[in-house]
Design a protein around this motif. Structure first.
Motif, mmCIF file in Angstrom:
data_model
loop_
_atom_site.group_PDB
_atom_site.id
_atom_site.type_symbol
_atom_site.label_atom_id
_atom_site.label_comp_id
_atom_site.label_asym_id
_atom_site.label_seq_id
_atom_site.Cartn_x
_atom_site.Cartn_y
_atom_site.Cartn_z
ATOM 1 N N GLU A 160 -22.693 -13.170 -57.187
ATOM 2 C CA GLU A 160 -23.662 -13.576 -56.169
ATOM 3 C C GLU A 160 -23.474 -12.764 -54.890
ATOM 4 O O GLU A 160 -24.448 -12.366 -54.242
ATOM 5 C CB GLU A 160 -23.504 -15.073 -55.880
ATOM 6 C CG GLU A 160 -23.765 -15.939 -57.092
ATOM 7 C CD GLU A 160 -22.959 -17.236 -57.101
ATOM 8 O OE1 GLU A 160 -23.309 -18.134 -57.873
ATOM 9 O OE2 GLU A 160 -21.968 -17.345 -56.342
ATOM 10 N N VAL A 161 -22.222 -12.515 -54.527
ATOM 11 C CA VAL A 161 -21.927 -11.759 -53.308
ATOM 12 C C VAL A 161 -22.352 -10.299 -53.471
ATOM 13 O O VAL A 161 -22.873 -9.684 -52.536
ATOM 14 C CB VAL A 161 -20.437 -11.886 -52.942
ATOM 15 C CG1 VAL A 161 -20.072 -10.960 -51.780
ATOM 16 C CG2 VAL A 161 -20.107 -13.330 -52.588
ATOM 17 N N ILE A 162 -22.133 -9.743 -54.646
ATOM 18 C CA ILE A 162 -22.590 -8.375 -54.908
ATOM 19 C C ILE A 162 -24.110 -8.297 -54.767
ATOM 20 O O ILE A 162 -24.641 -7.391 -54.110
ATOM 21 C CB ILE A 162 -22.149 -7.908 -56.311
ATOM 22 C CG1 ILE A 162 -20.629 -7.742 -56.365
ATOM 23 C CG2 ILE A 162 -22.837 -6.593 -56.688
ATOM 24 C CD1 ILE A 162 -20.080 -7.481 -57.765
ATOM 25 N N ALA A 163 -24.819 -9.244 -55.369
ATOM 26 C CA ALA A 163 -26.281 -9.253 -55.288
ATOM 27 C C ALA A 163 -26.752 -9.431 -53.848
ATOM 28 O O ALA A 163 -27.719 -8.792 -53.416
ATOM 29 C CB ALA A 163 -26.856 -10.357 -56.171
ATOM 30 N N ALA A 164 -26.063 -10.295 -53.095
ATOM 31 C CA ALA A 164 -26.438 -10.521 -51.694
ATOM 32 C C ALA A 164 -26.272 -9.246 -50.873
ATOM 33 O O ALA A 164 -27.121 -8.906 -50.042
ATOM 34 C CB ALA A 164 -25.612 -11.656 -51.106
ATOM 35 N N ASN A 165 -25.171 -8.538 -51.096
ATOM 36 C CA ASN A 165 -24.980 -7.275 -50.386
ATOM 37 C C ASN A 165 -26.006 -6.230 -50.809
ATOM 38 O O ASN A 165 -26.455 -5.422 -49.991
ATOM 39 C CB ASN A 165 -23.558 -6.763 -50.604
ATOM 40 C CG ASN A 165 -22.549 -7.421 -49.684
ATOM 41 O OD1 ASN A 165 -22.238 -6.896 -48.619
ATOM 42 N ND2 ASN A 165 -22.053 -8.585 -50.068
ATOM 43 N N HIS A 166 -26.381 -6.262 -52.071
ATOM 44 C CA HIS A 166 -27.399 -5.336 -52.573
ATOM 45 C C HIS A 166 -28.701 -5.501 -51.813
ATOM 46 O O HIS A 166 -29.349 -4.512 -51.448
ATOM 47 C CB HIS A 166 -27.618 -5.585 -54.074
ATOM 48 C CG HIS A 166 -28.577 -4.640 -54.719
ATOM 49 N ND1 HIS A 166 -29.597 -5.075 -55.539
ATOM 50 C CD2 HIS A 166 -28.681 -3.289 -54.678
ATOM 51 C CE1 HIS A 166 -30.274 -4.038 -55.974
ATOM 52 N NE2 HIS A 166 -29.737 -2.938 -55.477
ATOM 53 N N CYS A 167 -29.094 -6.753 -51.543
ATOM 54 C CA CYS A 167 -30.387 -6.991 -50.879
ATOM 55 C C CYS A 167 -30.226 -7.331 -49.396
ATOM 56 O O CYS A 167 -31.132 -7.904 -48.779
ATOM 57 C CB CYS A 167 -31.193 -8.052 -51.620
ATOM 58 S SG CYS A 167 -30.476 -9.707 -51.657
ATOM 59 N N LYS A 168 -29.067 -6.973 -48.828
ATOM 60 C CA LYS A 168 -28.832 -7.051 -47.379
ATOM 61 C C LYS A 168 -28.873 -8.477 -46.833
ATOM 62 O O LYS A 168 -29.402 -8.727 -45.750
ATOM 63 C CB LYS A 168 -29.835 -6.176 -46.619
ATOM 64 C CG LYS A 168 -29.865 -4.715 -47.042
ATOM 65 C CD LYS A 168 -28.531 -4.031 -46.797
ATOM 66 C CE LYS A 168 -28.612 -2.541 -47.135
ATOM 67 N NZ LYS A 168 -27.298 -1.863 -47.018
#
Length: 271
Positions: free
Chosen positions: A215-223
């Motif tokens: 989830e954190v990786i995805a959140a960083n991906h979409c800023k």
């Protein structure tokens, strides 16, 4: 992950809500009671949203909760999806992308975790400074969804430093002691062996769990800016020489839920 899937799922959610939440909160095992504090509540079941998996773990209600926490519009995930449930890693990014599409800018990710750092004790709240992805997989593998983010997102500040300091200041303000550390993700669903816990400690992990990192990786991906909080529900294998079970996780989460609710509610107020 397909952008058309993201758009369809996001539009379904948009059609059922009346607000534009800026803050998202993911509630881990046994921590779902925070959703009871939400006013003007609107529930959207995961099972009704196109392409979303369904939570199968006890302690996970399996729904989005929209409404106001204090004076802020929020969306909560009351329950999450796990890799060990048989989901594809990319599927774990979808709820984060839905949050992004409906307006979320900050995300508070919470989990129940085992204490690896021997100075920790059950009931501690750990602010996550960083993580180690030992699932050996990544939700961004496959064709990049350019509309959500760049191919190679930076993870050097995966947990936003300003929000980390804000959270520390909140803990001091309301008199709640917190610890800090690195979250270590294993796939589960089996708990770790004592030898694995020794390895995690050597590699720099302070707490271990089976979620959060995708989830954190995805959140960083979409800023989306991230705050991470682990509830230390038990000491990891080999530390106290006692068997581990999910019942203990839920029981400890219930014991600290009032402290947890106060802490997260105040963070939301200060963001």
């Amino acid at each position: 992950m397909n952008i058309e899937y993201i758009k369809e799922a996001s539009q379904y959610v948009k059609n059922h809500i009346k607000t534009t939440p800026r803050i998202g909160i993911i509630l881990g095992s046994g921590l779902g009671d925070l959703a009871d504090q939400v006013k003007d509540k609107i529930i959207v079941k995961y099972s009704d949203v196109p392409y979303l998996p369904v939570s199968t773990v006890k302690g996970h209600a399996g729904q989005f909760v929209f409404g106001k926490l204090g004076e802020k519009d929020v969306v909560m995930m009351q329950g999450r999806f796990h890799y060990y449930e048989g989901n594809k890693m990319a599927d774990l990014a979808l709820p984060i992308y839905i949050m992004k599409m409906i307006g979320v800018e900050e995300l508070i990710v919470t989990n129940a975790a085992g204490g690896v750092n021997v100075s920790f004790k059950p009931g501690d709240l750990m602010l996550i400074k960083d993580h180690i992805n030992f699932a050996c997989n990544n939700p961004l593998i496959g064709k990049n969804v350019d509309e959500m983010g760049e191919r190679f997102p930076d993870m050097s500040s995966a947990y936003n430093k300003e929000l980390f300091e804000l959270s520390k200041n909140v803990s001091k303000k309301i008199g709640i002691d917190v610890v800090e550390g690195t979250y270590f993700m294993m796939t589960g669903p089996s708990y770790e062996t004592p030898a694995e816990i020794k390895m995690i400690r050597v590699l720099g992990g302070d707490a271990v769990g089976m979620s959060t990192v995708p989830e954190v990786i995805a959140a960083n991906h979409c800023k989306i800016k991230v705050i991470g909080i682990s509830c230390i529900t038990n000491m990891a294998a080999g530390i106290l020489e006692q068997p581990l079970n999910h019942k203990e996780v839920i029981e400890t989460s219930n014991k600290v839920k009032d402290k947890f609710i106060r802490f997260v509610s105040e963070i939301v107020k200060e963001i």
